[in-house]
Design an enzyme around this catalytic site. Structure first.
Site, short mmCIF file in Angstrom:
data_model
loop_
_atom_site.label_atom_id
_atom_site.label_comp_id
_atom_site.label_asym_id
_atom_site.label_seq_id
_atom_site.Cartn_x
_atom_site.Cartn_y
_atom_site.Cartn_z
N HIS A 28 -23.64 30.59 40.98
CA HIS A 28 -22.96 30.81 39.70
C HIS A 28 -23.81 31.65 38.76
O HIS A 28 -23.29 32.51 38.04
CB HIS A 28 -22.64 29.45 39.07
CG HIS A 28 -21.58 29.50 38.02
ND1 HIS A 28 -20.34 30.06 38.24
CD2 HIS A 28 -21.58 29.07 36.73
CE1 HIS A 28 -19.61 29.97 37.13
NE2 HIS A 28 -20.34 29.39 36.21
N ARG A 41 -11.61 32.70 34.78
CA ARG A 41 -12.24 31.42 35.08
C ARG A 41 -12.11 30.51 33.86
O ARG A 41 -12.77 30.72 32.84
CB ARG A 41 -13.72 31.62 35.43
CG ARG A 41 -13.97 32.59 36.58
CD ARG A 41 -15.47 32.80 36.74
NE ARG A 41 -15.82 33.65 37.87
CZ ARG A 41 -16.09 34.95 37.78
NH1 ARG A 41 -16.03 35.55 36.60
NH2 ARG A 41 -16.42 35.65 38.85
N ARG A 87 -7.15 30.90 36.77
CA ARG A 87 -7.46 29.87 37.77
C ARG A 87 -7.58 28.52 37.08
O ARG A 87 -8.24 28.40 36.04
CB ARG A 87 -8.77 30.22 38.48
CG ARG A 87 -9.15 29.25 39.59
CD ARG A 87 -10.38 29.75 40.34
NE ARG A 87 -11.58 29.71 39.51
CZ ARG A 87 -12.76 30.22 39.88
NH1 ARG A 87 -12.87 30.82 41.06
NH2 ARG A 87 -13.81 30.15 39.09
N GLU A 103 -10.16 30.57 50.23
CA GLU A 103 -11.62 30.45 50.28
C GLU A 103 -12.08 29.37 51.25
O GLU A 103 -13.24 29.34 51.65
CB GLU A 103 -12.17 30.19 48.87
CG GLU A 103 -11.48 29.08 48.11
CD GLU A 103 -11.89 29.02 46.65
OE1 GLU A 103 -12.88 29.66 46.27
OE2 GLU A 103 -11.20 28.33 45.88
N ASN A 108 -16.69 34.77 47.96
CA ASN A 108 -17.96 34.04 47.81
C ASN A 108 -17.93 32.73 48.60
O ASN A 108 -18.80 32.47 49.45
CB ASN A 108 -18.22 33.73 46.33
CG ASN A 108 -18.16 34.96 45.47
OD1 ASN A 108 -18.23 36.08 45.97
ND2 ASN A 108 -18.04 34.77 44.18
N ASP A 109 -16.93 31.90 48.32
CA ASP A 109 -16.85 30.62 49.02
C ASP A 109 -16.40 30.79 50.47
O ASP A 109 -16.84 30.06 51.35
CB ASP A 109 -15.90 29.66 48.29
CG ASP A 109 -16.63 28.86 47.22
OD1 ASP A 109 -17.83 28.59 47.41
OD2 ASP A 109 -16.01 28.51 46.21
N ARG A 149 -25.04 28.39 49.55
CA ARG A 149 -25.55 29.59 48.90
C ARG A 149 -26.57 29.29 47.81
O ARG A 149 -27.22 30.21 47.30
CB ARG A 149 -24.39 30.41 48.34
CG ARG A 149 -23.64 29.74 47.20
CD ARG A 149 -22.37 30.51 46.87
NE ARG A 149 -21.78 30.06 45.63
CZ ARG A 149 -20.51 30.21 45.30
NH1 ARG A 149 -19.70 30.80 46.14
NH2 ARG A 149 -20.05 29.79 44.14
N CYS A 168 -10.68 38.83 44.88
CA CYS A 168 -11.30 38.62 43.57
C CYS A 168 -12.75 38.17 43.68
O CYS A 168 -13.39 37.87 42.69
CB CYS A 168 -10.52 37.59 42.75
SG CYS A 168 -10.50 35.93 43.47
#
Length: 735
Positions: free
Chosen positions: A344, A451, A487, A586, A609-610, A620, A657
């Site tokens: 993050h 977000r 989201r 994801e 990412n996920d 990660r 995204c």
């Protein structure tokens, strides 16, 4: 460190009842192992005898990276005669490499006069010890590098981490939340004992006041004998007990933190070694007491520190609240001792357009305070207290980066299309800190990912429905007539709410995203109601569901959204348009349910990412495996290709995204696969548009099969770099 190594070899020699134990440390500049400590060889050879990486048995142990156990070492062809060390009398030899993160730091050896092979227990002991010694040595090296760079401003201490966000910055390290842990305290001297004593007395006064408040609060709940512990703590802090020892340490030249550490650890060890179980437990009391005093010492220091003009924010784990406490105009870079390229903290750095280096975990946090740093986010390098000439060189690179950025900005108003006319939708990721995300809305096609968790993280309670309405309304109004994909609350994993603690052994596989909000429909419904009210008369809201792994979660989410629509329509007595609803791809399981998903929702968006994290089984945020996390991994790329092919066959709207969509190499591959809608951090939008306008789709079509046939992420990057070089774009994308 020298004293520690000397004690180590003597202890090992005694424990194994052998005749010699030695430690050789690797010097990669000189390409040799230096004898640094020994009990059994000639002590005059310490620091003088070096054995090349390819020489002798020591070099052989380093080359093979495994233990070497010989009964008659002198007869071995790799044995090197070194008269200065006086090892003629030894025959048996056991050498074990000291390895940290795949790098050989040294060799630990034991020797004996009798001809024999050391047994399995002895070898196992040495291997275990070497493994434990590796992290200690790496830590000691980093401490020494930092210490030397403090003393000698012309010598650069360089640290290596992971490149979290691109760019270069020069600034002064500032620790916003120091790790209040004795392990993070390195021993330092002070030539101002009166000042250090005053700091200590102030911390003791605050600590005693805390104990008084605790005792008063607990007086109605605990019997008098249990409350007596607070009296004991008071007595320990008095001058007649621990206090006197700490005062003495300060008088001998130690700073207050170091004096506290030395005394607390000394007494705690003494209690730990006692036979009586009751007395052993008092070691815990000593540590608890010391921890409280340390916290107050550090808090006092923290309040006195003035923010430098150019802040390099250094923290154990950078959070959104930390970023919010540093004025944007002063924040030039981020260094996070934990995390990875897509933690993050790294995502926030890229959103702000500032360089970041992650997973620099070898150096104790408090070493950083006040140091001048160069942060190279391209390579993951940090230079501690660099010389002026080095700063000038890096300043030139910063200037070149600014020139390139200006060139990108000149084309930001042009259409988002390839050189052959293929149109793309370029949207922005937003919501980490909307006031800091500066790209003008008119140059984007909307918000591909808003977000919503940031306002939740920044508060000390859940935001009210009205607070959320006002916030969401402001975002929707910034992009009239263009989609804003919001989201739903996605916390858990590495995004924690300060007022809603979630403690799990495997947080990324646990209670996060939609799993949490479906278990708490009161949170989900309030958020959806707020979105719907904010969307009145604007009609550009799209709702995105995170962390979906099962179709039942989609059904339950849609039911709650329908309920919220009914409630708002009934409350306001109006007909409410139902917004489009999408799902984040994801979690790998949902990849194989795309046909069913397409019948239930309006669109999907891939969170690379996920998805990368789960496909590669890599946490990660774990620095030990963070280097294995790579969205260019062939498995990830093939999964992305299969997804877009399947979505096109289903006529199911799909976009990307994740961070991959904001990287030049990533967006080229995604475009080659058939993706046409990308959402990225606003700081990357101008560069990505500039790049896409210079490539032909026919060229990317030739590149794609080569890349999909690659067997490693390294080979993927080589192909893309070669493509960019042929197009003469590589040097124009980075200084």
């Amino acid at each position: 460190m020298q004293n520690a190594l000397t004690g180590l070899v003597s202890s090992v020699k005694q424990a194994l009842t052998t005749e010699c134990c030695s430690v050789y440390l690797a010097d990669y500049e000189q390409q040799h192992f230096m004898l640094m400590a020994t009990d059994g060889l000639n002590p005059d050879a310490i620091g003088k005898i070096a054995i090349g990486f390819s020489e002798g048995l020591i070099g052989w142990v380093g080359q093979r990276e495994e233990p070497i156990n010989l009964a008659k070492a002198q007869l071995h062809p790799r044995f090197k005669v070194t008269p200065e060390v006086s090892e003629d009398r030894f025959s048996a030899f056991l050498g074990c490499p000291i390895i940290h993160h795949r790098k050989v730091l040294g060799v630990l050896t034991i020797q004996q006069a009798v001809d024999r092979v050391f047994n399995e227990d002895e070898e196992s002991f040495l291997v275990t010890l070497a493994a434990q010694l590796a992290s200690v040595l790496a830590n000691a090296e980093m401490r020494q590098a930092a210490s030397e760079s403090n003393k000698n401003q012309t010598q650069n201490g360089q640290l290596k981490g992971l490149p979290g966000a691109p760019g270069i910055a020069i600034g002064q390290a500032h620790i916003l939340e120091p790790a209040n842990d004795f392990n993070a305290i390195s021993l330092k001297r002070s030539d101002e004992p009166d000042k250090e004593l005053a700091h200590f007395y102030r911390a003791v006064k605050i600590t005693k006041a805390e104990f008084n408040r605790l005792a008063e609060r607990m007086s109605g709940h605990l019997p008098p004998d249990a409350l007596a512990i607070f009296d004991v703590y008071h007595q320990l802090l008095d001058a007649a007990s621990l206090g006197r020892e700490i005062e003495q340490q300060i008088a001998e030249g130690w700073c207050a933190k170091s004096a506290l550490k030395r005394v607390v650890e000394k007494f705690a060890r003494q209690f730990d070694d006692m036979d009586d179980s009751y007395l052993r437990e008092r070691g815990t009391d000593i540590r608890d007491l010391g921890q409280r005093v340390l916290n107050n010492l550090l808090d006092t220091e923290q309040r006195k520190i003035k923010l430098p003009d150019k802040v390099v924010l250094v923290a154990d784990n950078v959070t959104a609240t930390m970023l919010a406490e540093v004025p944007r105009e002063q924040l030039v870079a981020i260094v996070s001792l934990k995390g990875s390229v897509n933690s993050h903290a790294a995502i926030m750095a890229r959103a702000l357009g500032i360089p970041a280096v992650m997973a620099v975990d070898e150096l104790p946090l408090l070493h950083w305070q006040g140091q001048r740093l160069i942060v190279d986010g391209y390579h993951g390098h940090i230079l501690l207290s660099p010389a002026e000439a080095i700063c000038n060189e890096y300043q030139q690179l910063i200037t070149e980066d600014a020139v390139l950025s200006a060139a990108y900005q000149q084309e930001i108003g042009l259409p988002s299309q390839s050189a052959c006319g293929k149109r793309f939708s370029l949207m922005v990721n937003s919501g980490l800190a909307i006031e800091l995300e500066t790209t003008a809305p008119q140059y984007t096609d909307g918000v591909g990912l808003y977000r919503t968790e940031f306002p939740f993280i920044m508060r000390s309670r859940f935001p009210t429905e009205q607070e959320q309405v006002e916030l969401y309304r402001k975002v929707l109004e910034m992009y009239p007539g263009r989609p804003v994909i919001m989201r739903t609350l996605d916390v858990g994993g590495d995004k924690a709410l300060p007022y809603f603690s979630i403690v799990e052994e495997n947080p990324f596989l646990g209670w996060r995203g939609i799993r949490l909000t479906l278990d708490h429909p009161e949170i989900f419904l309030v958020q959806i109601r707020a979105m719907l009210k904010a969307n009145l008369a604007l009609d550009n809201l799209y709702i995105l569901l995170p962390m979906i792994s099962d179709l039942a979660e989609v059904d339950e989410s849609l039911r709650l959204i329908k309920q919220a629509c009914f409630e708002v329509s009934d409350e306001l007595a109006i007909e409410l348009p139902k917004p489009q609803v999408g799902v984040m791809i994801e979690v790998p399981s949902i990849m194989y349910q795309l046909p069913e998903l397409a019948r239930k929702v309006d669109f999907c968006s891939i969170g690379t990412n996920d998805l990368t994290q789960y496909l590669l089984a890599v946490d990660r945020n774990n620095p030990r495996v963070a280097s294995l996390y790579d969205a260019m991994h062939p498995a990830v790329l093939r999964a992305l290709y299969q997804l877009v092919q399947q979505a096109q066959g289903l006529q199911f709207a799909i976009s990307v995204c994740g961070e991959l969509a904001g990287e030049p190499a990533g967006v080229l591959l995604l475009a080659a696969m058939g993706y046409s809608s990308f959402s990225m951090n606003s700081s990357n939008l101008a560069k990505i548009k500039w790049l896409l306008r210079r490539v032909e789709m026919s060229e990317l079509a030739l590149l794609l099969p080569e890349v999909l046939a690659c067997t490693s992420a390294k080979h993927v990057r080589l192909h893309i770099h070669r493509f960019l070089e042929q197009k003469q774009l590589l040097t124009q994308l980075r200084a």
